[in-house]
Write an enzyme that holds these catalytic residues in place. Sequence first.
Site, mmCIF file in Angstrom:
data_model
loop_
_atom_site.group_PDB
_atom_site.id
_atom_site.type_symbol
_atom_site.label_atom_id
_atom_site.label_comp_id
_atom_site.label_asym_id
_atom_site.label_seq_id
_atom_site.Cartn_x
_atom_site.Cartn_y
_atom_site.Cartn_z
ATOM 1 N N ARG A 175 -6.150 11.719 -5.911
ATOM 2 C CA ARG A 175 -7.365 10.970 -5.574
ATOM 3 C C ARG A 175 -8.587 11.888 -5.600
ATOM 4 N NH1 ARG A 175 -11.350 8.673 -4.159
ATOM 5 N NH2 ARG A 175 -11.656 7.060 -2.590
ATOM 6 N N ARG A 183 0.817 -1.220 0.000
ATOM 7 C CA ARG A 183 0.000 0.000 0.000
ATOM 8 C C ARG A 183 0.851 1.270 0.000
ATOM 9 N NH1 ARG A 183 -5.556 -0.508 1.643
ATOM 10 N NH2 ARG A 183 -6.268 -2.363 0.573
ATOM 11 N N ASP A 190 -6.706 -2.654 -7.656
ATOM 12 C CA ASP A 190 -7.249 -3.320 -6.468
ATOM 13 C C ASP A 190 -7.572 -4.766 -6.806
ATOM 14 O OD1 ASP A 190 -8.243 -2.393 -3.622
ATOM 15 O OD2 ASP A 190 -9.615 -3.942 -4.331
ATOM 16 N N TYR A 243 -14.904 -11.292 -0.073
ATOM 17 C CA TYR A 243 -15.606 -10.018 -0.321
ATOM 18 C C TYR A 243 -16.812 -10.231 -1.230
ATOM 19 C CZ TYR A 243 -11.662 -7.680 1.861
ATOM 20 O OH TYR A 243 -10.722 -7.269 2.756
HETATM 21 O O1 CP3 Z 1 0.154 0.627 -3.255
HETATM 22 C C1 CP3 Z 1 -0.358 -0.509 -3.416
HETATM 23 O O2 CP3 Z 1 -0.214 -1.430 -2.595
HETATM 24 C C2 CP3 Z 1 -1.095 -0.806 -4.711
HETATM 25 C C3 CP3 Z 1 -2.493 -0.774 -4.731
HETATM 26 C C4 CP3 Z 1 -3.384 -1.717 -3.910
HETATM 27 C C5 CP3 Z 1 -4.614 -1.263 -3.376
HETATM 28 N N1 CP3 Z 1 -5.279 -2.340 -2.859
HETATM 29 C C6 CP3 Z 1 -5.098 0.127 -3.429
HETATM 30 C C7 CP3 Z 1 -6.161 0.549 -2.502
HETATM 31 C C8 CP3 Z 1 -3.269 -3.082 -3.622
HETATM 32 C C9 CP3 Z 1 -2.134 -4.040 -3.902
HETATM 33 C C10 CP3 Z 1 -4.481 -3.468 -2.980
HETATM 34 C C11 CP3 Z 1 -4.787 -4.864 -2.567
HETATM 35 C C12 CP3 Z 1 -6.000 -5.135 -1.783
HETATM 36 N N2 CP3 Z 1 -7.236 -4.561 -1.907
HETATM 37 C C13 CP3 Z 1 -6.094 -6.165 -0.812
HETATM 38 C C14 CP3 Z 1 -4.991 -7.133 -0.430
HETATM 39 C C15 CP3 Z 1 -3.939 -6.510 0.400
HETATM 40 C C16 CP3 Z 1 -4.351 -5.990 1.734
HETATM 41 O O3 CP3 Z 1 -4.151 -4.793 1.978
HETATM 42 O O4 CP3 Z 1 -4.864 -6.773 2.540
HETATM 43 C C17 CP3 Z 1 -7.412 -6.134 -0.305
HETATM 44 C C18 CP3 Z 1 -7.980 -7.042 0.780
HETATM 45 C C19 CP3 Z 1 -8.131 -5.127 -1.016
HETATM 46 C C20 CP3 Z 1 -9.570 -4.758 -0.877
HETATM 47 C C21 CP3 Z 1 -9.731 -3.366 -0.430
HETATM 48 N N3 CP3 Z 1 -9.470 -2.250 -1.201
HETATM 49 C C22 CP3 Z 1 -10.181 -2.917 0.843
HETATM 50 C C23 CP3 Z 1 -10.567 -3.807 1.993
HETATM 51 C C24 CP3 Z 1 -10.178 -1.525 0.791
HETATM 52 C C25 CP3 Z 1 -10.678 -0.585 1.857
HETATM 53 C C26 CP3 Z 1 -9.694 -0.420 2.965
HETATM 54 C C27 CP3 Z 1 -8.956 0.883 2.831
HETATM 55 O O5 CP3 Z 1 -7.751 0.883 3.041
HETATM 56 O O6 CP3 Z 1 -9.633 1.884 2.534
HETATM 57 C C28 CP3 Z 1 -9.688 -1.119 -0.478
HETATM 58 C C29 CP3 Z 1 -9.504 0.265 -0.949
HETATM 59 C C30 CP3 Z 1 -8.127 0.637 -1.412
HETATM 60 N N4 CP3 Z 1 -7.341 -0.112 -2.251
HETATM 61 C C31 CP3 Z 1 -7.428 1.853 -1.120
HETATM 62 C C32 CP3 Z 1 -6.213 1.798 -1.797
HETATM 63 C C33 CP3 Z 1 -5.137 2.856 -1.853
HETATM 64 C C34 CP3 Z 1 -7.972 2.993 -0.278
HETATM 65 C C35 CP3 Z 1 -9.040 3.715 -1.040
HETATM 66 C C36 CP3 Z 1 -8.862 5.204 -1.203
HETATM 67 O O7 CP3 Z 1 -7.772 5.722 -1.500
HETATM 68 O O8 CP3 Z 1 -9.874 5.852 -1.091
#
Ligand code: CP3
Length: 344
Positions: free
Chosen positions: A40, A27, A77, A153
């Site tokens: 964003r 992340r 994602d 999910y």
């Molecule tokens: O920088 C990176 O790592 C690359 C991008 C990336 C994102 N999600 C961007 C993201 C990667 C590799 C993921 C993987 C992901 N997504 C996983 C597996 C890894 C982990 O962290 O457990 C999972 C379970 C998801 C599903 C997901 N996406 C959730 C549960 C959420 C909400 C939680 C949160 O942090 O808000 C997301 C949203 C998400 N994916 C964000 C980002 C940067 C935040 C959203 C935003 O910026 O508004």
Amino acid sequence: MPQSPTKPFSDVLSGERQVIPPVWMMRQAGRYLPEYREVRAKAGGFLDLCFNPELAAEVTLQPIRRFGFDAAIIFSDILVIPYTLGRSVRFEVGEGPRLEPLDDPAKVGTLATQADFGKLAPVFEALSIVRGALGTEIALIGFCGAPWTVATYMVAGHGTPDQAPARMMAYRHPEAFAKIIDVLVDNSIEYLLAQLAAGADVLQIFDTWAGVLPAAEFARWSVEPTRRIIEGVRAKVPDAKIIGFPRGAGAQLPGYVEATGVNAVSIDWTAEPAFIRERVQSRVAVQGNLDPLVLITGGTALDRAVDNVMATFAQGRFIFNLGHGIQPETPIAHVEQMLRRVRG
Ligand code: CP3
């Protein structure tokens, strides 16, 4: 941007230990960076950002420019796969993902088997923009979710602390649940191959919820689908470099490594050091495992924790990372402190 003459990241995955381990953070493109928050806000919704090639490439590159990490991970994602399967997927601010629940066999009967990869053309374009912008010494990571984690999910329709809805469905309706998993396996193979073709050097398979499963279910729903994905990718790209992240797998990590054929495993902060060194790092590279909370803390607690991770794993094939994603409230100065400490 700090440059190094070698390809430290890819070399570790090929089995060559680096004196100073390559570093990146799960992340690493995200809300702790003001430049991310700015893009964003401009993009609109989270998926609008994922599907805008220029902006997705920009936020992928931001942490590389700022910190000089050894790897970039494409901004996307794991839930884009259900989206391309025609499921509704939304990201609500402060709430996380929202999907239409796929929680009974009748609904599973209507699940598309073939994803519409045309919808992911912007992700592939972003990969090629980023690959073109990075020096050859910096690896570009493509990724997907492991079928188990994506299914958690899809079934529940949102995140839960223990994935009870998916676990219940797998017990009650194993055939229907297996269909979801099979669809995810087939489409994940295609998705990962397309990411390699677009410029990814390395792949990571995120199985964030592997740790909630009993041993037999872990073998069936986490290990076996991951093994099939890796087999399917390597059938077309035999030397594909793949990192697995079965978070919370603990004592089952050696079996996961053996069965799946990953080149590296990403471990969380609860992993037992001597066990990992002897049973996992002896076979493949290890990536991890700083606690993201100590990165928020900073100070001498952070220095001690970094030293501890280095003392534990840096004598072998090792990639320095966190044990899970960086938290939005993490101060940037602490990331800089961590990097200085790792790189000496
Ligand atoms: O920088 C990176 O790592 C690359 C991008 C990336 C994102 N999600 C961007 C993201 C990667 C590799 C993921 C993987 C992901 N997504 C996983 C597996 C890894 C982990 O962290 O457990 C999972 C379970 C998801 C599903 C997901 N996406 C959730 C549960 C959420 C909400 C939680 C949160 O942090 O808000 C997301 C949203 C998400 N994916 C964000 C980002 C940067 C935040 C959203 C935003 O910026 O508004």
